[in-house]
Design a protein around this motif. Structure first.
Motif, mmCIF file in Angstrom:
data_model
loop_
_atom_site.group_PDB
_atom_site.id
_atom_site.type_symbol
_atom_site.label_atom_id
_atom_site.label_comp_id
_atom_site.label_asym_id
_atom_site.label_seq_id
_atom_site.Cartn_x
_atom_site.Cartn_y
_atom_site.Cartn_z
ATOM 1 N N SER A 1 -15.566 -17.943 6.328
ATOM 2 C CA SER A 1 -14.047 -19.080 6.853
ATOM 3 C C SER A 1 -15.149 -19.539 8.141
ATOM 4 C CB SER A 1 -13.860 -17.830 7.262
ATOM 5 O OG SER A 1 -12.166 -17.702 7.935
ATOM 6 N N ASP B 1 -7.642 -19.151 -5.432
ATOM 7 C CA ASP B 1 -7.571 -18.297 -4.594
ATOM 8 C C ASP B 1 -9.268 -18.491 -3.455
ATOM 9 O OD1 ASP B 1 -8.901 -15.714 -4.075
ATOM 10 O OD2 ASP B 1 -10.009 -14.944 -5.189
ATOM 11 N N ALA C 1 -12.048 -17.411 -2.343
ATOM 12 C CA ALA C 1 -12.797 -16.691 -2.830
ATOM 13 C C ALA C 1 -13.915 -17.541 -3.864
ATOM 14 C CB ALA C 1 -12.220 -14.960 -3.350
ATOM 15 N N GLU C 2 -12.891 -17.657 -5.135
ATOM 16 C CA GLU C 2 -12.286 -18.078 -6.665
ATOM 17 C C GLU C 2 -13.533 -19.947 -6.120
ATOM 18 O OE1 GLU C 2 -11.193 -19.701 -10.648
ATOM 19 O OE2 GLU C 2 -9.507 -18.566 -8.940
#
Length: 522
Positions: free
Chosen positions: A2, A465, A467-468
């Motif tokens: 992030s 999402d 992360a996806e």
């Protein structure tokens, strides 16, 4: 990774937190190159947009820790997973005294997203906008990704009436030589207003005393002075003819640091510098394009000694990279941040195998874009010559070379990318690496096209999402690396230097000037 978690407030460097001087002050800013245009939609240039952010503003902006905060919008929400609803700030005035309303936001978004807009790639998720009332707009998006908010930090708001009255509702285009009223005139809501502009000489801004935001600076006049010669720029700072310089030449940093009246701020920029290839069927003179053979691209990379470039040309201050994005950009993968040592013999063998020994081409470079570009271009040309290529350097200022690159009138060229405004790999993937198609591939100057990469980019755009999305971005970056669409050289160093009058200045790793935080001492 992030970017909000990793990019700390330490990236914002303050020389002093002393009290703001009461008197009004003039700041003279010496820059390595002039801006391209006063129209923020005319070119997707970080430096151009950074300068114009003193005049114009967006609905949202980044705070000092690179988190989204309100600007011309006071709040926003995602509704039904289909559109963003923005509540607009009331009581804001444009520099000419006109009221800021939803009409201005609608006109500005439509202008930036126009098919002819060079900035449309900055808003790939945008689908449409409508006015709900004078201080509410709704923006349709193709996906619910919060990256849309990052995207629009670079979408500045014009006065709709001003655009119409001056017949400049359509964007200009620097690369195509298309100008309009907004090329040389401004009317924003930001902390400074345009007083005068003499291209390649001086652009003067004066303070907007009616700015809606809390004032953190004491600058009443900002003189932006392009000084292309590094020696002249240094001399101007040392003699106090200017108060600060961006792009302080890295070979002169020790000299500046030795002067007790000067302060040097140096960081590694988020920007990655690349060498890239024309991938059209033929080169500019009609010869078959050798760079469509991956063995030639592999030979090119094998010839380049990144570490030597850093040691000899970048004074050890760059970060040699096998990754197409910097570590602080969301989507970075250490597994992709690898490169082999230079191997001229391997390069020669690959060229021989491809039947391209002595491959001749023009290498287009700029002497005022990336840090020490003129020197590293010459160094790379020498390395390529030793490996069996026959490069010819075409060197010039970006005002001349950038249009060639934008039009695809280059064979081998340099490009740098900071992944702004999203601070996410999606920026590079959607604007540079994707096939040119609508809002995608706007800065794909080489004409490459890899359908598998395009599919992953569109999947990443639709992913809700995070992360996806990041996993999809990593897959796409791996394809780009394996295909050698572009060869990353390094994340470049940046250095600003100031004279004794400058008490506080905000310099961050995105290398954007923010003089609404600059304080001049007594």
């Amino acid at each position: 990774m992030s970017v909000v978690k990793t990019m700390l407030a330490a990236l914002a460097v303050s020389l002093s937190m002393g009290a703001m001087a009461a008197q009004a002050e003039t700041v003279k800013w010496g820059s390595r190159a002039d801006i391209y245009s006063l129209d923020p939609n005319s070119i997707p240039s970080t430096s151009n947009l950074a300068f114009l952010n003193h005049i114009y503003e967006g609905l949202v902006r980044y705070d000092k820790t690179f988190q989204i905060e309100p600007a011309l919008a006071t709040s926003w929400e995602l509704v039904d997973g289909k559109f963003w609803r923005f509540k607009l700030r009331e009581g804001v005035k444009f520099h000419d005294g006109a009221d800021f309303t939803a009409d201005d936001v609608v006109a500005s978004f439509q202008r930036a997203a126009d098919p002819a807009s060079p900035l449309k790639g900055n808003m790939p998720l945008y689908q449409g906008i409508r006015k709900i009332d004078d201080f509410t707009v709704e923006v349709d998006v193709s996906t619910t990704s919060s990256l849309f908010l990052n995207d629009i930090t670079n979408i500045f708001v014009f006065d709709a009436g001003w655009l119409k009255d001056n017949n400049t509702e359509k964007p200009s285009d620097f690369a195509q030589g298309i100008e309009g009223y907004a090329t040389s005139h401004t009317n924003g809501t930001g902390p400074f207003m345009l007083e005068s502009r003499a291209p390649d000489s001086k652009t003067v801004l004066i303070v907007n005393d009616g700015w809606w935001d809390e004032k953190h600076h004491n600058v009443d006049r900002l003189e932006f002075i392009p000084i292309t010669s590094a020696a002249t720029r240094i001399a101007a700072l040392l003699s106090d003819e200017v108060d600060l310089i961006d792009s302080a030449p890295i070979q002169d940093l020790d000299r500046l640091k030795a002067d007790p009246t000067k302060t040097v701020i140096s960081l590694t920029e988020l920007r990655t510098v690349f060498v890239a290839f024309n991938r059209n069927e033929t080169l500019l003179d009609g010869r078959p394009n050798p760079f469509n053979d991956i063995r030639v691209r592999q030979a090119f990379e094998a010839a380049i000694d990144r570490d030597l470039i850093n040691q000899r040309i970048m004074r050890g201050l760059a970060r040699p990279s096998g990754s197409m994005i910097a570590p602080d950009i969301a989507g970075y993968s250490a597994a992709l941040d690898t490169y082999e040592p230079a191997d001229p013999a391997k390069a020669q063998a690959l060229l021989k195998e491809a039947g391209q020994e002595g491959a001749a081409f023009t290498y287009t470079c700029m002497n005022d874009e990336s840090i020490n570009e003129e020197d590293f271009c010459q160094g790379i040309a020498n390395m390529l010559t030793r490996a069996g290529f026959a490069p010819t350097i075409d060197m010039g200022p970006r005002a001349v070379q950038s249009p060639k690159r934008s039009k695809g009138e280059v064979e081998v060229f340099n490009i740098s990318w900071a992944n702004e405004p999203t601070l996410d790999a999606f920026s590079l993937l959607s604007q540079v690496l994707a096939t040119r198609d609508g809002a995608y591939g706007v800065s794909n100057y080489g004409g490459w096209s890899v359908p598998a990469l395009d599919d992953l980019v569109k999947e990443a755009a639709a992913a809700t999402d995070p992360a996806e999305r990041l996993a999809l971005e990593e897959q796409a970056l791996r394809i780009a690396k394996d295909e050698l669409l572009m060869i990353p050289l390094h994340q470049q160093p940046i250095a600003w230097a100031t004279g004794s009058r400058i008490e506080t200045i905000d310099v961050r790793a995105d290398n954007k000037a923010r003089h609404w935080f600059t304080v001049v001492g007594e």
